[in-house]
Scaffold this motif. Structure first.
Motif, mmCIF file in Angstrom:
data_model
loop_
_atom_site.group_PDB
_atom_site.id
_atom_site.type_symbol
_atom_site.label_atom_id
_atom_site.label_comp_id
_atom_site.label_asym_id
_atom_site.label_seq_id
_atom_site.Cartn_x
_atom_site.Cartn_y
_atom_site.Cartn_z
ATOM 1 N N VAL A 105 -4.708 -4.774 -1.748
ATOM 2 C CA VAL A 105 -5.089 -5.696 -0.793
ATOM 3 C C VAL A 105 -5.518 -7.148 -1.156
ATOM 4 N N ASP A 106 -6.410 -7.226 -2.144
ATOM 5 C CA ASP A 106 -6.822 -8.435 -2.425
ATOM 6 C C ASP A 106 -5.541 -9.206 -3.343
ATOM 7 N N GLY A 107 -4.757 -8.618 -4.061
ATOM 8 C CA GLY A 107 -3.316 -9.107 -4.502
ATOM 9 C C GLY A 107 -2.494 -9.986 -3.419
ATOM 10 N N VAL A 108 -2.419 -8.949 -2.345
ATOM 11 C CA VAL A 108 -1.592 -9.724 -1.076
ATOM 12 C C VAL A 108 -2.177 -10.757 -0.444
ATOM 13 N N HIS A 109 -3.629 -10.701 -0.571
ATOM 14 C CA HIS A 109 -4.220 -11.946 0.129
ATOM 15 C C HIS A 109 -4.116 -13.120 -0.831
ATOM 16 N N LYS A 110 -4.244 -12.768 -2.184
ATOM 17 C CA LYS A 110 -4.249 -13.683 -3.073
ATOM 18 C C LYS A 110 -2.869 -14.366 -3.131
ATOM 19 N N ALA A 111 -1.716 -13.755 -2.973
ATOM 20 C CA ALA A 111 -0.301 -14.282 -2.899
ATOM 21 C C ALA A 111 -0.168 -15.230 -1.918
ATOM 22 N N ALA A 112 -0.761 -14.906 -0.504
ATOM 23 C CA ALA A 112 -0.652 -15.909 0.508
ATOM 24 C C ALA A 112 -1.323 -16.958 0.342
ATOM 25 N N LEU A 113 -2.616 -17.070 -0.119
ATOM 26 C CA LEU A 113 -3.480 -18.223 -0.348
ATOM 27 C C LEU A 113 -3.009 -18.931 -1.481
ATOM 28 N N ASP A 114 -2.489 -18.414 -2.587
ATOM 29 C CA ASP A 114 -1.867 -18.914 -3.542
ATOM 30 C C ASP A 114 -0.603 -19.818 -3.407
ATOM 31 N N SER A 115 0.159 -19.507 -2.266
ATOM 32 C CA SER A 115 1.089 -20.402 -1.598
ATOM 33 C C SER A 115 0.826 -21.877 -1.226
ATOM 34 N N LEU A 116 -0.542 -21.858 -1.094
ATOM 35 C CA LEU A 116 -1.255 -23.354 -0.659
ATOM 36 C C LEU A 116 -1.955 -24.080 -1.792
ATOM 37 N N SER A 117 -2.201 -25.125 -1.756
ATOM 38 C CA SER A 117 -2.894 -26.003 -2.850
ATOM 39 C C SER A 117 -4.515 -25.382 -2.812
ATOM 40 N N GLU A 118 -5.110 -25.512 -3.791
ATOM 41 C CA GLU A 118 -6.580 -24.929 -3.801
ATOM 42 C C GLU A 118 -7.343 -25.479 -2.659
ATOM 43 N N ASP A 119 -7.292 -26.731 -2.266
ATOM 44 C CA ASP A 119 -7.879 -27.488 -1.227
ATOM 45 C C ASP A 119 -7.513 -26.782 0.021
ATOM 46 N N GLU A 120 -6.120 -26.834 0.364
ATOM 47 C CA GLU A 120 -5.625 -26.110 1.451
ATOM 48 C C GLU A 120 -5.970 -24.946 1.693
ATOM 49 N N GLU A 154 -11.077 6.614 -6.694
ATOM 50 C CA GLU A 154 -10.428 5.719 -7.556
ATOM 51 C C GLU A 154 -9.052 5.350 -6.538
ATOM 52 N N VAL A 155 -8.702 5.959 -5.877
ATOM 53 C CA VAL A 155 -7.375 5.276 -5.174
ATOM 54 C C VAL A 155 -7.885 4.120 -4.216
ATOM 55 N N ALA A 156 -9.244 4.125 -3.696
ATOM 56 C CA ALA A 156 -9.810 2.955 -2.974
ATOM 57 C C ALA A 156 -9.927 1.821 -4.006
ATOM 58 N N ARG A 157 -10.423 2.033 -5.132
ATOM 59 C CA ARG A 157 -10.440 0.855 -6.017
ATOM 60 C C ARG A 157 -8.994 0.199 -6.333
ATOM 61 N N GLN A 158 -8.040 1.144 -6.510
ATOM 62 C CA GLN A 158 -6.543 0.445 -6.633
ATOM 63 C C GLN A 158 -6.093 0.029 -5.268
ATOM 64 N N SER A 159 -6.374 0.565 -4.405
ATOM 65 C CA SER A 159 -5.862 -0.091 -3.042
ATOM 66 C C SER A 159 -6.629 -1.492 -2.624
ATOM 67 N N GLN A 160 -7.748 -1.562 -2.983
ATOM 68 C CA GLN A 160 -8.390 -2.648 -2.875
ATOM 69 C C GLN A 160 -8.021 -3.700 -3.784
ATOM 70 N N GLN A 161 -7.573 -3.651 -5.021
ATOM 71 C CA GLN A 161 -6.780 -4.477 -5.775
ATOM 72 C C GLN A 161 -5.480 -4.774 -5.274
ATOM 73 N N LEU A 166 0.742 -1.272 0.026
ATOM 74 C CA LEU A 166 0.089 0.020 0.008
ATOM 75 C C LEU A 166 0.876 1.279 0.015
ATOM 76 N N ALA A 167 1.988 1.158 0.464
ATOM 77 C CA ALA A 167 2.915 2.399 0.781
ATOM 78 C C ALA A 167 3.324 2.859 -0.800
ATOM 79 N N GLU A 168 3.323 1.592 -1.775
ATOM 80 C CA GLU A 168 3.735 2.013 -3.018
ATOM 81 C C GLU A 168 2.557 3.039 -3.667
ATOM 82 N N ILE A 169 1.390 3.385 -3.055
ATOM 83 C CA ILE A 169 0.527 4.341 -3.747
ATOM 84 C C ILE A 169 0.393 5.307 -2.522
ATOM 85 N N GLY A 170 1.124 5.306 -1.613
ATOM 86 C CA GLY A 170 1.182 6.599 -0.726
ATOM 87 C C GLY A 170 0.049 6.269 0.346
#
Length: 162
Positions: free
Chosen positions: A113-128, A104-111, A32-36
């Motif tokens: 946030v979702d990306g950080v969460h997705k990266a964490a979950l993607d480190s697991l299998s789909e079932d995990e 507009e910033v909120a839409r960008q920041s939500q993407q 998030l710091a990357e967009i201030g």
């Protein structure tokens, strides 16, 4: 003679939750710091966009004290992302309104946030991943839904953004 430490009989769930939560927060903060923005700024923007809310209501949703909330809204105002306005339903109350730039910033920041969460979950299998989210939701709404009344105030974790 030195006493032996007691044997652990269960996994150290406190460490596992604290460590993974800390790492996730630091990754979120860096992204998030990357967009201030800070996570608190993101939280206020998203919740203020959802419906007309006062500063007090937003502070409760983001688990912020009054001083932290004031500083956060001041920062959002300085950046032109939000502003304090009279409520449309209660002239005595002031709400936090998100500007067009803030939306507009909120839409960008939500993407982000979702990306950080997705990266964490993607480190697991789909079932995990599905199982982890299901179990964490069950704990957060069940056995670990509310803190105990501690004799000494324990540092409270930030609540999950909804």
């Amino acid at each position: 003679m030195t006493a032996m430490a007691p044997a652990r009989t269960e996994p150290d769930l406190s460490f596992l939750l604290d460590h993974t939560s800390h790492v996730l927060r630091t990754r979120m903060a860096a992204a998030l710091a990357e967009i201030g923005l800070t996570a608190r700024m993101h939280c206020v923007l998203v919740h203020a966009m959802a419906e007309e809310r006062t500063q007090i209501q937003l502070a409760e949703l983001g688990d912020m004290d009054k001083t932290t909330m004031v500083v956060t809204v001041d920062a959002l105002e300085k950046e032109g992302l939000a502003e304090r306005r009279p409520s449309s339903t209660d002239r005595r109350a002031r709400i936090i309104a998100v500007t067009e730039k803030g939306a507009e910033v909120a839409r960008q920041s939500q993407q982000i946030v979702d990306g950080v969460h997705k990266a964490a979950l993607d480190s697991l299998s789909e079932d995990e991943s599905a199982t982890l989210v299901q179990i964490m939701n069950r704990l957060a709404t069940g056995h670990l839904a509310a803190p105990s009344e501690a004799p000494q105030a324990a540092r409270r974790a930030r609540q999950r953004m909804k």
